[in-house]
Design a protein around this motif. Sequence first.
Motif, PDB file in Angstrom:
ATOM      1  N   SER A  91     105.352 106.682 -56.236  1.00  0.00           N
ATOM      2  CA  SER A  91     104.224 105.761 -56.336  1.00  0.00           C
ATOM      3  C   SER A  91     102.894 106.510 -56.481  1.00  0.00           C
ATOM      4  CB  SER A  91     104.191 104.849 -55.108  1.00  0.00           C
ATOM      5  OG  SER A  91     104.251 105.656 -53.965  1.00  0.00           O
ATOM      6  N   PRO A 130     101.723 109.002 -59.134  1.00  0.00           N
ATOM      7  CA  PRO A 130     101.921 109.866 -60.314  1.00  0.00           C
ATOM      8  C   PRO A 130     100.891 110.982 -60.422  1.00  0.00           C
ATOM      9  CG  PRO A 130     101.332 107.600 -60.956  1.00  0.00           C
ATOM     10  CD  PRO A 130     101.519 107.593 -59.481  1.00  0.00           C
ATOM     11  N   LEU A 166     111.340 103.383 -62.092  1.00  0.00           N
ATOM     12  CA  LEU A 166     110.351 102.475 -61.483  1.00  0.00           C
ATOM     13  C   LEU A 166     110.751 101.028 -61.777  1.00  0.00           C
ATOM     14  CD1 LEU A 166     107.097 104.432 -62.460  1.00  0.00           C
ATOM     15  CD2 LEU A 166     108.258 104.376 -60.235  1.00  0.00           C
ATOM     16  N   SER A 175     109.446  98.750 -63.569  1.00  0.00           N
ATOM     17  CA  SER A 175     109.426  98.352 -64.987  1.00  0.00           C
ATOM     18  C   SER A 175     109.694  99.557 -65.880  1.00  0.00           C
ATOM     19  CB  SER A 175     108.057  97.732 -65.352  1.00  0.00           C
ATOM     20  OG  SER A 175     107.145  98.741 -65.711  1.00  0.00           O
ATOM     21  N   GLU A 214     108.421 100.129 -68.738  1.00  0.00           N
ATOM     22  CA  GLU A 214     107.164 100.622 -69.304  1.00  0.00           C
ATOM     23  C   GLU A 214     106.529 101.677 -68.387  1.00  0.00           C
ATOM     24  OE1 GLU A 214     104.498  97.362 -69.772  1.00  0.00           O
ATOM     25  OE2 GLU A 214     102.950  98.635 -70.672  1.00  0.00           O
ATOM     26  N   ASP A 215     106.469 101.342 -67.083  1.00  0.00           N
ATOM     27  CA  ASP A 215     105.891 102.293 -66.117  1.00  0.00           C
ATOM     28  C   ASP A 215     106.734 103.565 -66.035  1.00  0.00           C
ATOM     29  OD1 ASP A 215     103.881 100.565 -65.566  1.00  0.00           O
ATOM     30  OD2 ASP A 215     104.743  99.793 -63.695  1.00  0.00           O
ATOM     31  N   THR A 216     108.058 103.376 -66.107  1.00  0.00           N
ATOM     32  CA  THR A 216     108.948 104.550 -66.020  1.00  0.00           C
ATOM     33  C   THR A 216     108.671 105.483 -67.201  1.00  0.00           C
ATOM     34  OG1 THR A 216     110.628 103.101 -65.069  1.00  0.00           O
ATOM     35  CG2 THR A 216     111.362 105.277 -65.778  1.00  0.00           C
ATOM     36  N   SER A 241     106.002 105.686 -69.037  1.00  0.00           N
ATOM     37  CA  SER A 241     104.686 106.339 -69.000  1.00  0.00           C
ATOM     38  C   SER A 241     104.679 107.456 -67.950  1.00  0.00           C
ATOM     39  CB  SER A 241     103.576 105.289 -68.806  1.00  0.00           C
ATOM     40  OG  SER A 241     103.062 105.324 -67.543  1.00  0.00           O
ATOM     41  N   LEU A 242     105.429 107.263 -66.850  1.00  0.00           N
ATOM     42  CA  LEU A 242     105.512 108.333 -65.839  1.00  0.00           C
ATOM     43  C   LEU A 242     106.221 109.574 -66.414  1.00  0.00           C
ATOM     44  CD1 LEU A 242     105.268 109.370 -62.871  1.00  0.00           C
ATOM     45  CD2 LEU A 242     107.531 108.407 -62.478  1.00  0.00           C
ATOM     46  N   LYS A 277     116.487 102.127 -58.909  1.00  0.00           N
ATOM     47  CA  LYS A 277     115.122 101.999 -58.396  1.00  0.00           C
ATOM     48  C   LYS A 277     115.089 102.506 -56.960  1.00  0.00           C
ATOM     49  CE  LYS A 277     114.334  98.193 -61.451  1.00  0.00           C
ATOM     50  NZ  LYS A 277     115.124  96.980 -61.563  1.00  0.00           N
TER      51      LYS A 277
END
Length: 458
Positions: free
Chosen positions: A97, A99, A124, A126, A128-130, A132-133, A151
């Motif tokens: 949580s 990054p 993560l 979502s 999308e968040d995964t 981008s991470l 998750k």
Amino acid sequence: MIEHSLSLCYHNKLILAPMVRVGTLPMRLLALDYGADIVYCEELIDLKMLQCKRVVNEVLSTVDFVAPDDRVVFRTCKREQSRVVFQMGGMGAALLSDPDKIEKILSTLVKGTRRPVTCKIRILPSLEDTLSLVKRIERTGIAAVAVHGRKREERPQHPVSCEAIRAIAETLSIPVIANGGSHDHIQEYLDIEDFRQATAASSVMVARAAMWNPSIFLKEGLRPLEEVMQKYIRYAVQYENHYTNTKYCLCQMLREQLESPQGRLLHAAQSSQEICEAFGLGAFYEEMTQELNARRAEFLARTPEAAGEPAEDTSGIIKMAVKFDRRAYSPQITPKMCLLEWCRREKLAQPVYDTVQRPLDRLFCSVVTVAEQKYQSTLWDKSKKLAEQAAAIVCLRSRGLPEGRLGEESPSLHKRKREAPDQDPGGPRAQESAVPGKLCKKPFVALGSGEESPLEGW
Ligand SMILES: Cc1cc2nc3c(=O)[nH]c(=O)nc-3n(C[C@H](O)[C@H](O)[C@H](O)COP(=O)(O)O)c2cc1C
């Protein structure tokens, strides 16, 4: 989760996943024997590691990382040298949580070491968040990313998301290591490749399936558990793995068979020897311990202490080479009791024992403090209790006090000892023998007389 690794490439590799308590040296060697290419070690806490000394263990031919309290925190050997990954961290999935912090740690590590750095994450909530991470993670310059396709809050019984791992693998240029397939996807060797293809990953990292049977990495197929456990135990004895850890790993392998006669014997075992006996390896245990003891005796014979050479002591600790031999004492009396009683009579604080265990041979040495003076035996003992008794003897003898020895009632001896003043400050310091009853005048190392050989107990 951060890992330092040696020069490794992460394409097309079978990997033993990081597993706390399970990923110790015997398990890593076994996984390598069966065909794993890379083995992650059990999680090491970086702060703890920083405090460790790196010690070459000549008896076991290992390199040990030894904590200030003499506990071996990590043991490795040459055979796994180029294939082991040191997993540092202790932050677990909680770091997911944050990054910014992940990026900072990874960038610092990548800049700070020439070795490839890898990172293991969970997905993560979502996709999308995964994604981008993982893109941010990739930009730090790490060599590969391992993805456990669940998750943070999901348990092993939740299905692993092969789709999420696939999406990550298709997004990144660096190798992606797929993880999370044990049980549902991976039950035998061929399943590993199927899982890799389902996730489009470069490599596969296996945890539970390898913990249950490390021969999962064998391309010829799983070996019978009995055979695998025997191989595991042999490594555990050879590398002096702590029996509680050996027992834990064997319990993971036995799983449903814990109620079998062998499982019951394992459950009851309180030493490596008892574990070996439960698996019909009693003779192996005897042979291996004899061999290790012989190596240890040979090694110690090369050290000044064992060679009988007096060593100058600058620590201010009064030392003698003594051991506590129960048979030489009255049944109800011990040196510790005598010392405690004397301290009470003299209205001194009660003796404080500080005991350490050395990793080389697991022997104990105790330092007792009485009236701000420390006392210690130069001979190491098999148990904490014996080491404390020996330290108490050093204190009592050097103060000329009775210690509970049978037939010790020799007032003249004690009188003579008490009378001996701190003479000749410039005189020879290391020549005093440790013959029972003689006073140790100065802090020095006095070595054993014939009665108490430095090699006693080997
Ligand atoms: C006993 C045990 C200990 C584990 N310890 C760690 C650990 O220290 N660090 C870590 O990143 N994952 C740890 N894990 C998680 C595994 O590495 C892996 O991500 C998880 O079990 C999913 O893989 P699998 O389906 O092959 O079991 C551990 C798992 C097990 C079963």
